[in-house]
Write an enzyme that holds these catalytic residues in place. Sequence first.
Site, PDB file in Angstrom:
ATOM      1  N   SER A 136       3.824   2.691  -0.610  1.00 48.74           N
ATOM      2  CA  SER A 136       3.739   2.159  -2.102  1.00 48.74           C
ATOM      3  C   SER A 136       4.593   2.529  -3.103  1.00 48.74           C
ATOM      4  CB  SER A 136       2.217   2.534  -2.500  1.00 48.74           C
ATOM      5  OG  SER A 136       2.189   3.888  -2.577  1.00 48.74           O
ATOM      6  N   GLY A 150      -3.654   4.187  -5.742  1.00 51.01           N
ATOM      7  CA  GLY A 150      -3.795   5.760  -5.558  1.00 51.01           C
ATOM      8  C   GLY A 150      -2.609   6.381  -5.003  1.00 51.01           C
ATOM      9  N   GLY A 160      -7.234   0.251  -4.567  1.00 49.99           N
ATOM     10  CA  GLY A 160      -6.434  -0.842  -4.167  1.00 49.99           C
ATOM     11  C   GLY A 160      -5.969  -0.958  -2.728  1.00 49.99           C
ATOM     12  N   HIS A 180      -1.748   7.065  -2.010  1.00 42.45           N
ATOM     13  CA  HIS A 180      -2.150   7.790  -0.900  1.00 42.45           C
ATOM     14  C   HIS A 180      -1.631   7.346   0.665  1.00 42.45           C
ATOM     15  CE1 HIS A 180      -4.787   9.897  -3.670  1.00 42.45           C
ATOM     16  NE2 HIS A 180      -5.374  10.687  -2.900  1.00 42.45           N
ATOM     17  N   ASP A 181      -0.743   6.336   0.479  1.00 45.13           N
ATOM     18  CA  ASP A 181      -0.498   5.964   1.690  1.00 45.13           C
ATOM     19  C   ASP A 181       0.499   6.867   2.395  1.00 45.13           C
ATOM     20  OD1 ASP A 181       0.794   2.627   2.769  1.00 45.13           O
ATOM     21  OD2 ASP A 181       1.808   4.546   3.385  1.00 45.13           O
ATOM     22  N   ARG A 215       1.400  -0.039  -6.355  1.00 49.87           N
ATOM     23  CA  ARG A 215       0.808   1.437  -5.982  1.00 49.87           C
ATOM     24  C   ARG A 215      -0.550   1.510  -6.910  1.00 49.87           C
ATOM     25  NH1 ARG A 215       3.831   7.194  -7.033  1.00 49.87           N
ATOM     26  NH2 ARG A 215       3.601   6.485  -9.331  1.00 49.87           N
ATOM     27  N   TYR A 253     -13.139   3.864   5.244  1.00 50.42           N
ATOM     28  CA  TYR A 253     -14.473   4.167   5.723  1.00 50.42           C
ATOM     29  C   TYR A 253     -14.650   5.720   5.472  1.00 50.42           C
ATOM     30  CZ  TYR A 253     -12.168   7.992   8.536  1.00 50.42           C
ATOM     31  OH  TYR A 253     -11.769   8.927   8.796  1.00 50.42           O
ATOM     32  N   TYR A 275      -4.339   4.632   8.155  1.00 50.77           N
ATOM     33  CA  TYR A 275      -3.687   5.805   8.491  1.00 50.77           C
ATOM     34  C   TYR A 275      -2.445   5.378   8.863  1.00 50.77           C
ATOM     35  CZ  TYR A 275      -8.020   8.356   8.762  1.00 50.77           C
ATOM     36  OH  TYR A 275      -9.337   9.112   8.570  1.00 50.77           O
TER      37      TYR A 275
HETATM   38  P1  FDA Z   1      -1.147   3.362  -2.272  1.00 53.19           P
HETATM   39  O1  FDA Z   1      -1.389   3.111  -3.636  1.00 53.19           O
HETATM   40  O2  FDA Z   1      -0.285   4.203  -1.749  1.00 53.19           O
HETATM   41  O3  FDA Z   1      -1.205   1.748  -1.447  1.00 53.19           O
HETATM   42  C1  FDA Z   1      -1.544   1.741   0.094  1.00 53.19           C
HETATM   43  C2  FDA Z   1      -1.176   0.293   0.540  1.00 53.19           C
HETATM   44  O4  FDA Z   1      -1.779  -0.658  -0.302  1.00 53.19           O
HETATM   45  C3  FDA Z   1       0.606   0.051   0.103  1.00 53.19           C
HETATM   46  O5  FDA Z   1       1.104  -0.743   0.888  1.00 53.19           O
HETATM   47  C4  FDA Z   1       0.466  -0.544  -1.370  1.00 53.19           C
HETATM   48  O6  FDA Z   1       1.484  -1.522  -1.786  1.00 53.19           O
HETATM   49  C5  FDA Z   1      -0.982  -1.224  -1.175  1.00 53.19           C
HETATM   50  N1  FDA Z   1      -1.399  -1.331  -2.412  1.00 53.19           N
HETATM   51  C6  FDA Z   1      -1.868  -0.533  -3.228  1.00 53.19           C
HETATM   52  N2  FDA Z   1      -2.653  -1.162  -4.186  1.00 53.19           N
HETATM   53  C7  FDA Z   1      -2.579  -2.446  -4.111  1.00 53.19           C
HETATM   54  C8  FDA Z   1      -3.007  -3.492  -5.049  1.00 53.19           C
HETATM   55  N3  FDA Z   1      -3.864  -3.491  -6.172  1.00 53.19           N
HETATM   56  N4  FDA Z   1      -2.712  -4.824  -4.508  1.00 53.19           N
HETATM   57  C9  FDA Z   1      -2.071  -5.111  -3.434  1.00 53.19           C
HETATM   58  N5  FDA Z   1      -1.544  -3.960  -2.750  1.00 53.19           N
HETATM   59  C10 FDA Z   1      -1.973  -2.768  -2.901  1.00 53.19           C
HETATM   60  N6  FDA Z   1      -8.895   6.560   4.424  1.00 53.19           N
HETATM   61  C11 FDA Z   1     -10.140   6.339   4.882  1.00 53.19           C
HETATM   62  O7  FDA Z   1     -10.512   5.084   5.318  1.00 53.19           O
HETATM   63  N7  FDA Z   1     -11.118   7.263   4.764  1.00 53.19           N
HETATM   64  C12 FDA Z   1     -10.690   8.488   4.388  1.00 53.19           C
HETATM   65  O8  FDA Z   1     -11.628   9.014   4.080  1.00 53.19           O
HETATM   66  C13 FDA Z   1      -9.434   8.630   3.739  1.00 53.19           C
HETATM   67  N8  FDA Z   1      -9.274   9.789   3.347  1.00 53.19           N
HETATM   68  C14 FDA Z   1      -7.851  10.208   2.817  1.00 53.19           C
HETATM   69  C15 FDA Z   1      -7.501  11.317   2.303  1.00 53.19           C
HETATM   70  C16 FDA Z   1      -6.211  11.698   1.675  1.00 53.19           C
HETATM   71  C17 FDA Z   1      -5.912  12.907   1.371  1.00 53.19           C
HETATM   72  C18 FDA Z   1      -5.085  10.338   1.899  1.00 53.19           C
HETATM   73  C19 FDA Z   1      -3.928  10.955   1.598  1.00 53.19           C
HETATM   74  C20 FDA Z   1      -5.612   9.187   2.613  1.00 53.19           C
HETATM   75  C21 FDA Z   1      -6.707   9.115   2.987  1.00 53.19           C
HETATM   76  N9  FDA Z   1      -7.353   7.829   3.437  1.00 53.19           N
HETATM   77  C22 FDA Z   1      -8.506   7.710   3.808  1.00 53.19           C
HETATM   78  C23 FDA Z   1      -6.184   7.005   3.611  1.00 53.19           C
HETATM   79  C24 FDA Z   1      -6.374   5.791   2.637  1.00 53.19           C
HETATM   80  O9  FDA Z   1      -7.403   5.073   2.666  1.00 53.19           O
HETATM   81  C25 FDA Z   1      -5.181   4.885   2.366  1.00 53.19           C
HETATM   82  O10 FDA Z   1      -3.920   5.672   2.314  1.00 53.19           O
HETATM   83  C26 FDA Z   1      -5.062   3.779   1.463  1.00 53.19           C
HETATM   84  O11 FDA Z   1      -4.569   2.718   1.599  1.00 53.19           O
HETATM   85  C27 FDA Z   1      -4.800   4.595   0.122  1.00 53.19           C
HETATM   86  O12 FDA Z   1      -4.845   3.525  -1.006  1.00 53.19           O
HETATM   87  P2  FDA Z   1      -4.105   4.066  -2.296  1.00 53.19           P
HETATM   88  O13 FDA Z   1      -4.502   2.818  -3.241  1.00 53.19           O
HETATM   89  O14 FDA Z   1      -4.461   5.165  -2.754  1.00 53.19           O
HETATM   90  O15 FDA Z   1      -2.574   3.835  -1.841  1.00 53.19           O
END
Ligand code: FDA
Length: 506
Positions: free
Chosen positions: A96, A88, A158, A90-91, A86, A166, A452
């Site tokens: 995550s 951020g 991540g 935001h999945d 995990r 995007y 998404y």
């Molecule tokens: P999170 O930690 O939940 O990880 C998402 C996935 O990536 C999981 O499968 C996780 O295991 C894997 N992962 C995370 N870190 C990793 C690492 N270091 N190594 C390997 N795997 C890893 N998208 C977009 O393109 N443009 C936008 O403007 C937005 N806006 C937006 C707003 C809000 C409020 C949300 C909730 C979501 C978006 N998104 C988005 C979608 C966002 O890009 C998508 O959810 C990303 O995967 C989030 O990344 P996180 O690291 O926060 O998620």
Amino acid sequence: YAASDPTYQSLLQCLSQSIPSQNASAILFSNNNPSYASVLQAYIRNARFNTSETPKPTIIITPTEESHVSAAVTCSQKVGFQIKVRSGGHDYEGLSYVFGEPFFILDMFNLRSISIDISDESAWVQSGATLGELYYNIWESSNVHGFPGGVCPTVGVGGHLSGAGYGTLMRKYGVSSDHIMDARIVDVNGKILDRNGMGEDLFWAIRGGGAASFGVVLAYKVKLVRVSETVTVFRVDRLLADDANATDVAYKWQSVAATTDNNLFMRMLLQPATRNRRRTVRVSIRGLYLGDASGVVALLNNDFPEMGLTRENCTEMRWIDSVLWWTNIDVGTPPSVLLDRNVNDADFLKRKSDYVQTPIHREGLESLWQKMTELGNVGLACNAYGGRMDQLSATDTPFPHRTGNLYKIQYSVNWDEPGNEADMNYTSQARELHEFMTQFVSNNPRRAYFNYRDIDIGTTETWSYEQGKVYGESYFTGNYERLVDVKTAVDPKNFFRNEQSIPPRT
Ligand code: FDA
């Protein structure tokens, strides 16, 4: 967690072989640690996965150094537990931090350093950083540089960069993963590899294919992009109930937004609204222009007179302030607000996506308004493609949605009542609207945007090639095959897996 618990003890013992045991216990949160719940909840962004029924990790591992990540990968395998990585959180489907088998969370929030090199126009950013932190750090070094990433500042680097990413600079510069120059990743053997060490196939896969299938990304090196010193934002709203012309605006937006000047990005929001207690639809167009207000007014009066953009609709500002504007933070707020990790509270939410390749005709839009008012809660955010997106090939990175796509739709529904009944009600509205849209959107395969996340597209229980192909082709079209090849080469036993991961060939 009882010190005698065998899982905790085995993990601690294994980690202590590569990390001093005091440090190892400091980065572990077992489920009877008083901080366990707050650490778990700190990065849950969807209340649907924050209930008493949600499966929880046995232990949360919070590395503070890269070597801890390597140790966590090898030790989790040794004690027979899965890890969910995990950044951020935001999945949209919680992949995550939720899993159906016993698992640990490898939580990257401590690994969030960012170093900007303006002379090279690049940055190294650790995966636990947020987009807001990246934008803020760039701005501290230069007011004419930016990065083409997402709109929400608390999204993690991540997940976002590994799944494409995007935002408002997409038409000018493409998606985030188009700007990755190097990466550091921990592979299934716990080895830390950079671009040279991992080779071009794996480096290709983690730039849009989702890193969760392949390893743990520690950091990305990204190329920064140039932004003008002054940019212009605008918003124009039309309520269907007040303005019969609103349908014409929505109709015309579809072809103009994807073909106009690359310096202009326009998002069209279609939202259910009420007027005099009657349901209607609001058409809002929000834009960012890399230039001054007179430039965008002249451009749109020529390309899109139906919208009637005037100087009064426009506000000139610095690029960093436009980042705040897009996320509804008041203009004038100091940009350091981007460092706040707790700005968005977690609603219950469901998202789905689609790609539109030919404009929806007027009668089609009329029928959409009717369906939206009937359902009442689902909105559409339409994000214009074209520009730079037309210049890249579908195989350059795993993210395949390039030329031929006019815009992407995000279906969105939020609610705040807990419980299964509300969940069923709102998620089924999103599914029904998605089903209704089949006639207007891409097919064979029906495309979806990987970031998404939407488990309705299909999930795997056996990690077979065939099961993976269902969601794999929606997210990656023909690139699914190459992703399977990379997976087979780097993780043939499928340690890194989730409900929508890339399976190895068997
Ligand atoms: P999170 O930690 O939940 O990880 C998402 C996935 O990536 C999981 O499968 C996780 O295991 C894997 N992962 C995370 N870190 C990793 C690492 N270091 N190594 C390997 N795997 C890893 N998208 C977009 O393109 N443009 C936008 O403007 C937005 N806006 C937006 C707003 C809000 C409020 C949300 C909730 C979501 C978006 N998104 C988005 C979608 C966002 O890009 C998508 O959810 C990303 O995967 C989030 O990344 P996180 O690291 O926060 O998620």
